[in-house]
Scaffold this motif. Structure first.
Motif, PDB file in Angstrom:
ATOM      1  N   ASP A  40       0.734  -1.289   0.554  1.00  0.00           N
ATOM      2  CA  ASP A  40       0.268   0.118  -0.127  1.00  0.00           C
ATOM      3  C   ASP A  40       0.629   1.303  -0.741  1.00  0.00           C
ATOM      4  OD1 ASP A  40       1.121   0.065   2.660  1.00  0.00           O
ATOM      5  OD2 ASP A  40      -0.514  -0.872   2.942  1.00  0.00           O
ATOM      6  N   ASP A  41      -0.232   2.191  -0.026  1.00  0.00           N
ATOM      7  CA  ASP A  41       0.887   3.931  -0.042  1.00  0.00           C
ATOM      8  C   ASP A  41       1.735   4.086   1.280  1.00  0.00           C
ATOM      9  OD1 ASP A  41      -0.952   4.094   1.668  1.00  0.00           O
ATOM     10  OD2 ASP A  41      -1.733   6.701   0.971  1.00  0.00           O
ATOM     11  N   LEU A  55      14.270   0.641  -9.390  1.00  0.00           N
ATOM     12  CA  LEU A  55      13.492  -0.534 -10.056  1.00  0.00           C
ATOM     13  C   LEU A  55      12.317  -0.448  -9.443  1.00  0.00           C
ATOM     14  CD1 LEU A  55      12.691  -1.071 -12.677  1.00  0.00           C
ATOM     15  CD2 LEU A  55      13.467  -3.179 -12.252  1.00  0.00           C
ATOM     16  N   ILE A  56      10.736  -0.039  -9.770  1.00  0.00           N
ATOM     17  CA  ILE A  56       9.441  -0.857  -8.986  1.00  0.00           C
ATOM     18  C   ILE A  56       8.809  -1.301 -10.047  1.00  0.00           C
ATOM     19  CG2 ILE A  56       7.036   0.495  -8.357  1.00  0.00           C
ATOM     20  CD1 ILE A  56       8.811   2.728  -7.354  1.00  0.00           C
ATOM     21  N   ILE A  57       8.562  -2.796  -9.838  1.00  0.00           N
ATOM     22  CA  ILE A  57       7.315  -3.055 -10.569  1.00  0.00           C
ATOM     23  C   ILE A  57       5.906  -3.164  -9.427  1.00  0.00           C
ATOM     24  CG2 ILE A  57       7.552  -5.712 -11.794  1.00  0.00           C
ATOM     25  CD1 ILE A  57      10.353  -5.883 -11.843  1.00  0.00           C
ATOM     26  N   ALA A  58       5.314  -3.090 -10.292  1.00  0.00           N
ATOM     27  CA  ALA A  58       4.067  -2.860  -9.784  1.00  0.00           C
ATOM     28  C   ALA A  58       2.988  -3.286 -10.840  1.00  0.00           C
ATOM     29  CB  ALA A  58       3.502  -1.607  -9.206  1.00  0.00           C
ATOM     30  N   VAL A  59       1.712  -4.253  -9.911  1.00  0.00           N
ATOM     31  CA  VAL A  59       0.574  -4.992 -10.766  1.00  0.00           C
ATOM     32  C   VAL A  59      -0.182  -3.091 -10.827  1.00  0.00           C
ATOM     33  CG1 VAL A  59       0.808  -6.595  -9.720  1.00  0.00           C
ATOM     34  CG2 VAL A  59      -0.363  -5.434  -8.767  1.00  0.00           C
ATOM     35  N   SER A  60      -0.951  -3.457 -12.072  1.00  0.00           N
ATOM     36  CA  SER A  60      -1.495  -2.122 -12.143  1.00  0.00           C
ATOM     37  C   SER A  60      -2.925  -1.770 -11.075  1.00  0.00           C
ATOM     38  CB  SER A  60      -3.126  -2.226 -13.655  1.00  0.00           C
ATOM     39  OG  SER A  60      -3.741  -3.527 -13.018  1.00  0.00           O
ATOM     40  N   GLN A  61      -3.165  -2.487  -9.932  1.00  0.00           N
ATOM     41  CA  GLN A  61      -4.096  -1.958  -8.615  1.00  0.00           C
ATOM     42  C   GLN A  61      -3.928  -2.692  -7.842  1.00  0.00           C
ATOM     43  OE1 GLN A  61      -7.287   0.022 -10.215  1.00  0.00           O
ATOM     44  NE2 GLN A  61      -8.371   0.394  -7.711  1.00  0.00           N
ATOM     45  N   VAL A  62      -3.355  -2.425  -7.020  1.00  0.00           N
ATOM     46  CA  VAL A  62      -3.565  -3.232  -5.451  1.00  0.00           C
ATOM     47  C   VAL A  62      -4.356  -2.925  -4.201  1.00  0.00           C
ATOM     48  CG1 VAL A  62      -2.036  -4.535  -3.671  1.00  0.00           C
ATOM     49  CG2 VAL A  62      -1.165  -3.940  -5.489  1.00  0.00           C
ATOM     50  N   GLY A  63      -5.738  -3.622  -4.127  1.00  0.00           N
ATOM     51  CA  GLY A  63      -7.006  -2.915  -3.468  1.00  0.00           C
ATOM     52  C   GLY A  63      -7.466  -2.020  -4.255  1.00  0.00           C
ATOM     53  N   PHE A  65      -4.662   0.963  -3.687  1.00  0.00           N
ATOM     54  CA  PHE A  65      -3.781   1.654  -4.880  1.00  0.00           C
ATOM     55  C   PHE A  65      -3.521   1.280  -5.720  1.00  0.00           C
ATOM     56  CE2 PHE A  65       1.206   1.501  -4.052  1.00  0.00           C
ATOM     57  CZ  PHE A  65       1.378   3.369  -3.797  1.00  0.00           C
ATOM     58  N   THR A  66      -2.669   2.393  -6.971  1.00  0.00           N
ATOM     59  CA  THR A  66      -2.723   2.225  -7.972  1.00  0.00           C
ATOM     60  C   THR A  66      -1.024   2.682  -8.962  1.00  0.00           C
ATOM     61  OG1 THR A  66      -3.240   4.350  -8.850  1.00  0.00           O
ATOM     62  CG2 THR A  66      -4.911   3.072  -8.754  1.00  0.00           C
ATOM     63  N   VAL A  67      -1.168   2.024  -9.655  1.00  0.00           N
ATOM     64  CA  VAL A  67      -0.056   2.358 -10.558  1.00  0.00           C
ATOM     65  C   VAL A  67       0.514   3.731 -10.662  1.00  0.00           C
ATOM     66  CG1 VAL A  67       1.811   2.244 -12.580  1.00  0.00           C
ATOM     67  CG2 VAL A  67       0.526   0.551 -11.658  1.00  0.00           C
ATOM     68  N   SER A  68      -0.699   4.687 -11.396  1.00  0.00           N
ATOM     69  CA  SER A  68      -0.746   6.568 -11.240  1.00  0.00           C
ATOM     70  C   SER A  68      -0.156   7.192  -9.656  1.00  0.00           C
ATOM     71  CB  SER A  68      -2.092   6.434 -11.694  1.00  0.00           C
ATOM     72  OG  SER A  68      -2.234   6.139 -12.544  1.00  0.00           O
ATOM     73  N   VAL A  70       1.185   5.278  -7.631  1.00  0.00           N
ATOM     74  CA  VAL A  70       2.720   4.871  -7.358  1.00  0.00           C
ATOM     75  C   VAL A  70       3.410   5.985  -8.097  1.00  0.00           C
ATOM     76  CG1 VAL A  70       4.439   2.914  -8.149  1.00  0.00           C
ATOM     77  CG2 VAL A  70       2.254   2.624  -7.099  1.00  0.00           C
ATOM     78  N   CYS A  71       3.609   6.125  -9.295  1.00  0.00           N
ATOM     79  CA  CYS A  71       4.152   7.107  -9.767  1.00  0.00           C
ATOM     80  C   CYS A  71       4.004   8.451  -9.323  1.00  0.00           C
ATOM     81  CB  CYS A  71       3.243   7.184 -11.465  1.00  0.00           C
ATOM     82  SG  CYS A  71       3.989   5.928 -12.263  1.00  0.00           S
ATOM     83  N   GLU A  72       2.982   9.095  -9.036  1.00  0.00           N
ATOM     84  CA  GLU A  72       3.522  10.382  -8.669  1.00  0.00           C
ATOM     85  C   GLU A  72       3.802  10.479  -6.899  1.00  0.00           C
ATOM     86  OE1 GLU A  72      -0.533  12.641  -6.560  1.00  0.00           O
ATOM     87  OE2 GLU A  72      -1.396  11.909  -7.707  1.00  0.00           O
ATOM     88  N   MET A  73       3.935   9.356  -5.762  1.00  0.00           N
ATOM     89  CA  MET A  73       4.558   9.679  -4.296  1.00  0.00           C
ATOM     90  C   MET A  73       6.203   8.903  -5.112  1.00  0.00           C
ATOM     91  SD  MET A  73       1.950   6.758  -2.602  1.00  0.00           S
ATOM     92  CE  MET A  73       3.868   6.927  -1.193  1.00  0.00           C
ATOM     93  N   VAL A  74       6.879   8.573  -6.262  1.00  0.00           N
ATOM     94  CA  VAL A  74       7.490   8.536  -6.408  1.00  0.00           C
ATOM     95  C   VAL A  74       8.201  10.044  -7.476  1.00  0.00           C
ATOM     96  CG1 VAL A  74       9.429   8.470  -8.282  1.00  0.00           C
ATOM     97  CG2 VAL A  74       7.893   6.061  -7.523  1.00  0.00           C
ATOM     98  N   ASN A  75       7.099  10.762  -8.188  1.00  0.00           N
ATOM     99  CA  ASN A  75       7.643  11.801  -8.890  1.00  0.00           C
ATOM    100  C   ASN A  75       8.223  13.173  -7.620  1.00  0.00           C
ATOM    101  OD1 ASN A  75       7.610  11.434 -10.700  1.00  0.00           O
ATOM    102  ND2 ASN A  75       5.591  12.236 -11.650  1.00  0.00           N
ATOM    103  N   SER A  76       6.936  13.039  -6.465  1.00  0.00           N
ATOM    104  CA  SER A  76       6.460  13.873  -5.347  1.00  0.00           C
ATOM    105  C   SER A  76       8.343  13.916  -4.421  1.00  0.00           C
ATOM    106  CB  SER A  76       5.389  13.358  -4.104  1.00  0.00           C
ATOM    107  OG  SER A  76       4.215  13.703  -5.081  1.00  0.00           O
TER     108      SER A  76
END
Length: 692
Positions: A40-41, A55-63, A65-68, A70-76
């Protein structure tokens, strides 16, 4: 792509078991991973603040928690971490959304080949980006240092862009009687010359720019100070980069000073004293410029590396007094042939010739002409001296890393000619190195593996495993070695990959066990109680015939089962716990022991160990490498040892590199160690354990 450095990886999946499936795919491709499972986040936020990730490997959604997200948190977090999104089905709309969100790539779940390839590519791109960032920093630092040097230089130096001044150092300002750089900024350089010399300067600059010369060009002119006072000056013009912009560097010297002497000294510093040719130092500068030109404009140059054959015998025959005239005469001959390029003397009997903007065919023709001319050359030094030459040819490509690499490749080609007897030339060709994975054709490699046993091209190597607690027990790890029909060693990783793809892994496992036990029996006859650690393939625990073969071998030879320790990889055991448990119990029934290798790379290594009744834990080599200077790895080793001791397991550290690491392992209470620092694998189990 196989990574030598640890890959710090985050896997975002529903469960640890699902994450292990992804990790196993990467382990099969021999990626040295240090993973973390995130659900989760909050988990991701903790991970991002703890350390740097690759590297981060992520399924499209866990509960929820979405890949979008994930990307937003990495950018932040302002971190450069490529995100690979796994989707159950490739749909254009979904892919577009994920890519727009910041995913580097979107691939289907469960496709191991695709995942391995994409991971390799993204890691390569990440390495390039990090290297680029590092180089940018170095460039900025060098610019600062250059500016400091310019400010204190006694030479009058300025940078010119489109005919206008963009920078001038204090010496330049003083020469032309200006008080500040602002007075010169935007001022044409033409305004600093007397009226009657401006046409001469225009022609000089036109020729300089048209010829695209790499070397500096010089001209003598009349300068004009701000107070209209005239003076004689010598101008030196060369290409440069200032604050990221391509421009011209101009160095002005007052001709009333010892300009001629300076130029002569500068020219002398570039020349070999005996022959008058360029010397090695200056030639390497020219080679650097040729490489830079290849990178910038993809203009290729050609290097000829020329060495005289039988030079030592000629030197012995004519003596020190006679060899100089021989070298001088050969140099004179080369000058007459080698036109339109830069000719240098690199060593006593080594010459080089750099041709700009020429191809291989031209170089071949020239090399053939040089060989024939040298062969027909006679030098009289009280006796007639004749020789031949060997020439290595290297094309200067943009992909070449360094000028030294260019020279080394040309030398390698030259040595091929020398080994043939000399008097010829050879163009350097990149050849397959034995340790480069993936260079052999799969069909050829599979055929090699399939026929290796009957053609007797398999053998074993033995690396001692020493006790850090004073035990002198003889223990080795067994390594498989295979050669091709010509006797060249085939990379072990390629052997196992090909064997797995061709369903030959079990066949190799059986050969290794049979040969290992044969050697153990021989050791026993010699009075040695030798133990072998034998690594089997991932398929071994699935094939009942492997254990049956082992039992038959032990029964036929009457060898105690305890002399054999079978290794299983942690990644295999994690995903097939029940099979691994059954396999180990059957080993115990034959009194054989077992070990869990690559330990510590799983997501829940401690939990896995509780379920597997192995005797030994082999700490993954990634923890041992650089151990003496890596506090994180030191702590990880201590944690592994603590877990193993609590469960009654013996620990072994692999890939020990130095004495300091060995000391840390001892203080961490690791039981055994192995590695090239202790002893490289031997052709026979003949290590003297008593010395330890």
């Amino acid at each position: 792509m196989k990574q030598d450095n640890i890959i710090r990886l985050i896997v975002i999946e529903e469960s640890a078991n699902e994450a292990e499936v992804i990790l196993n795919s990467l382990r099969k491709a021999r990626y040295p991973i240090r993973p973390r499972h995130v659900e989760d986040d909050e988990d991701l936020q903790d991970a991002l603040t703890e350390q740097e990730w690759d590297l981060i490997i992520a399924v499209s959604q866990v509960g929820d928690f979405t890949v979008s997200q994930v990307c937003e948190m990495v950018n932040s977090a302002k971190q450069d971490i490529p995100v690979i999104a796994l989707v159950s089905k490739l749909e254009g709309k979904i892919m577009a959304e994920l890519l727009k969100a910041g995913s580097k790539v979107v691939i289907p779940s469960g496709n191991d080949a695709c995942l391995q390839m994409v991971v390799g590519r993204e890691l390569e791109n990440l390495a390039i980006r990090r290297q680029h960032k590092h180089l940018e920093q170095l460039y900025k630092e060098s610019q600062k240092q250059n500016k400091m040097l310019l400010e204190t230089s006694k030479d009058a130096i300025a940078y010119i862009h489109d005919g206008m001044h963009t920078y001038a150092n204090p010496s330049y300002l003083k020469m032309f009687n200006y008080s500040s750089v602002e007075d010169l900024e935007g001022l044409p350089i033409m305004d600093l010359l007397v009226l009657e010399d401006r046409s001469k300067f225009k022609n000089f600059m036109r020729d300089f720019m048209t010829d695209q010369k790499d070397e500096e060009s010089q001209i003598e002119l009349e300068g004009l100070q701000s107070n209209n006072k005239r003076f004689g000056l010598a101008m030196e013009v060369g290409h440069a980069i200032y604050e990221g912009e391509r421009c011209l560097q101009v160095i002005m010297r007052d001709r009333t000073q010892s300009q001629d002497l300076e130029l002569k000294l500068k020219e002398l510093s570039r020349r070999d004293q005996l022959t008058g040719l360029f010397n090695r130092q200056y030639f390497m500068e020219l080679l650097e410029k040729a490489l830079a030109k290849a990178m910038e404009t993809h203009t290729r140059s050609v290097l000829l590396y020329i060495t005289l054959d039988n030079f030592d015998s000629i030197k012995q025959r004519v003596g020190l007094g006679g060899i100089d005239p021989v070298i001088q005469n050969i140099s004179k001959v080369l000058k007459g042939i080698c036109e339109g390029g830069s000719l240098a003397r690199l060593g006593e009997d080594v010459f080089s010739f750099l041709l700009n903007d020429k191809d291989k065919e031209y170089a071949n023709e020239l090399a053939e002409k040089i060989c024939k001319t040298i062969e027909s050359t006679v030098t009289e030094v009280g006796q007639s001296v004749m020789t031949t030459c060997s020439i290595g040819i290297e094309i200067v490509f943009a992909s070449t890393i360094t000028s030294q690499e260019i020279l080394s490749d040309a030398l390698a080609a030259c040595k091929i000619v020398m080994d043939r007897g000399g008097n010829g030339f050879e163009v350097y060709k990149a050849v397959m190195k034995s340790d480069e994975v993936g260079k052999l054709k799969p069909s050829d490699l599979t055929r090699m593996v399939e026929t290796a046993i009957e053609e007797n091209r398999l053998s074993l190597r033995f690396q001692p495993i020493i006790s850090l607690r004073g035990d002198t027990q003889e223990i080795y790890e067994v390594f498989l070695r295979m050669v091709d029909a010509a006797g060249n060693q085939v990379p072990t990783g390629e052997v196992f990959d090909a064997a797995e793809k061709a369903n030959l892994s079990v066949k190799l496992d059986k050969w290794v066990m049979k040969e290992s036990i044969r050697i153990l029996v021989e050791q026993q006859k010699k009075g040695h109680k030798t133990h072998f650690f034998i690594k089997l393939s991932d398929q071994a625990i699935k094939d009942a015939d492997v254990l049956l073969s082992l039992r038959k071998l032990l029964k036929a030879t009457q060898l105690p089962g305890e002399r054999v320790i079978i290794e299983l990889s942690e990644s295999t055991a994690i995903t097939q716990i029940k099979m691994a448990q059954a396999f180990i119990k059957q080993l115990q029934a034959s009194e054989c022991k077992s070990a869990l290798e690559h330990f510590g790379t799983g997501l829940n290594s401690a939990t896995t160990l509780k379920h597997l009744p192995v005797d030994y834990v082999k700490i993954d080599s990634s923890f041992s490498k650089g151990l003496s200077s890596n506090p994180e790895n030191q702590q990880a080793v201590q944690n592994i040892v603590k877990t193993a001791h609590e469960l009654g397991k013996l620990t072994i550290a692999e890939s020990v590199e130095d004495a300091n690491s060995l000391s840390i392992l001892w203080s961490s209470e690791v039981a055994f160690a192995q590695g090239h620092y202790i002893q490289e694998p031997l052709d026979a189990p003949e290590y003297d354990f008593s010395e330890e």
